[in-house]
Design a protein around this motif. Sequence first.
Motif, PDB file in Angstrom:
ATOM      1  N   TYR A 190       0.989  -1.190  -0.021  1.00  0.00           N
ATOM      2  CA  TYR A 190      -0.069   0.131  -0.015  1.00  0.00           C
ATOM      3  C   TYR A 190       0.980   1.265  -0.246  1.00  0.00           C
ATOM      4  O   TYR A 190       0.633   2.153  -0.822  1.00  0.00           O
ATOM      5  N   ASP A 222      -8.792  -1.847   5.410  1.00  0.00           N
ATOM      6  CA  ASP A 222      -9.081  -0.553   4.870  1.00  0.00           C
ATOM      7  C   ASP A 222      -8.061  -0.256   4.022  1.00  0.00           C
ATOM      8  O   ASP A 222      -8.351   0.790   3.102  1.00  0.00           O
ATOM      9  N   ARG A 223      -6.824  -0.907   3.868  1.00  0.00           N
ATOM     10  CA  ARG A 223      -5.736  -0.349   2.987  1.00  0.00           C
ATOM     11  C   ARG A 223      -5.884  -1.280   1.607  1.00  0.00           C
ATOM     12  O   ARG A 223      -6.125  -0.538   0.508  1.00  0.00           O
ATOM     13  N   HIS A 226      -9.113   0.868  -0.236  1.00  0.00           N
ATOM     14  CA  HIS A 226      -8.887   2.087  -0.476  1.00  0.00           C
ATOM     15  C   HIS A 226      -8.924   2.444  -2.096  1.00  0.00           C
ATOM     16  O   HIS A 226      -9.708   3.478  -2.297  1.00  0.00           O
ATOM     17  N   ARG A 227      -8.408   1.756  -2.712  1.00  0.00           N
ATOM     18  CA  ARG A 227      -8.310   1.921  -4.358  1.00  0.00           C
ATOM     19  C   ARG A 227      -8.477   0.177  -4.793  1.00  0.00           C
ATOM     20  O   ARG A 227      -7.596  -0.590  -4.898  1.00  0.00           O
ATOM     21  N   CYS A 228      -9.759  -0.181  -5.159  1.00  0.00           N
ATOM     22  CA  CYS A 228     -10.098  -1.387  -5.118  1.00  0.00           C
ATOM     23  C   CYS A 228     -11.254  -1.794  -6.033  1.00  0.00           C
ATOM     24  O   CYS A 228     -12.270  -1.257  -5.874  1.00  0.00           O
TER      25      CYS A 228
END
Length: 254
Positions: A190, A222-223, A226-228
């Motif tokens: 990340y 959470d990580r 985030h961009r997924c």
Amino acid sequence: MTTHDIETTLRKLRLSGMAETLQTRLMQAQAAQETFLDTLSALLQDELDRRHSRLMARRFKLSGLDEKPALADFDWRFNPKLPRAACFELHTLKFLSEGANALIVGKPGTGKSHIAKAVAYQATVLGHDVSYVEADSEFARYALADADERARLLKGWVAADLLVLDDLFLARRISEHAAELLQTLVHQRYKLRRSIVITSNRVVQDWGRYLGDATMATTILDRLMHRCAMLEFEGKSYRLKEAAARLAMNPDPA
């Protein structure tokens, strides 16, 4: 200098692509009355092609993949509700340049691993370093390894342009070492904006139970999220379909 001498010199210069096609290119030049520059250009392209092929083969070998699947091989008609457009979007590898992730979650046998492997193989073809990992078995190997081996494995998994963790939580609960490894991988990648593709039969709401730590699960998700891209695979099992087809073709004589 004879043709043999030129071939020997090319090999000494590590220009084996040119050396292997030299005789053919010379005959072609004589037959077509090509210019020196045309012949030299063809030889140089032969060298470039050979180096590219070797590099692709090396990337594939280092990736951990055991096959070269393609989206074109996938039977989309069997489960028409699968997120076909999202799969092809993933295959463009745009998410790699964005440092984004993908979670492919759903029932067993619906094609999650095929899609993940196809994306991973496409990444090797386009020049990316890939690490494909069968999560449960490799995490177990990591847990049993000594400190040096753990450091080597972790370094490779963090450094890859794309990390694929296939069949995460296949055995439901994972060891404490494996859980810590997953958290480390997600955290470090990340920070570096390096992509992860995860396939799993388990819905994300249950990850805390499989990790044995709800707080750790929240931190990881959470990580990851985030961009997924989230792809849900539902429907019938391809493996059961293939097994039924084999039984139909080879019925028990008894």
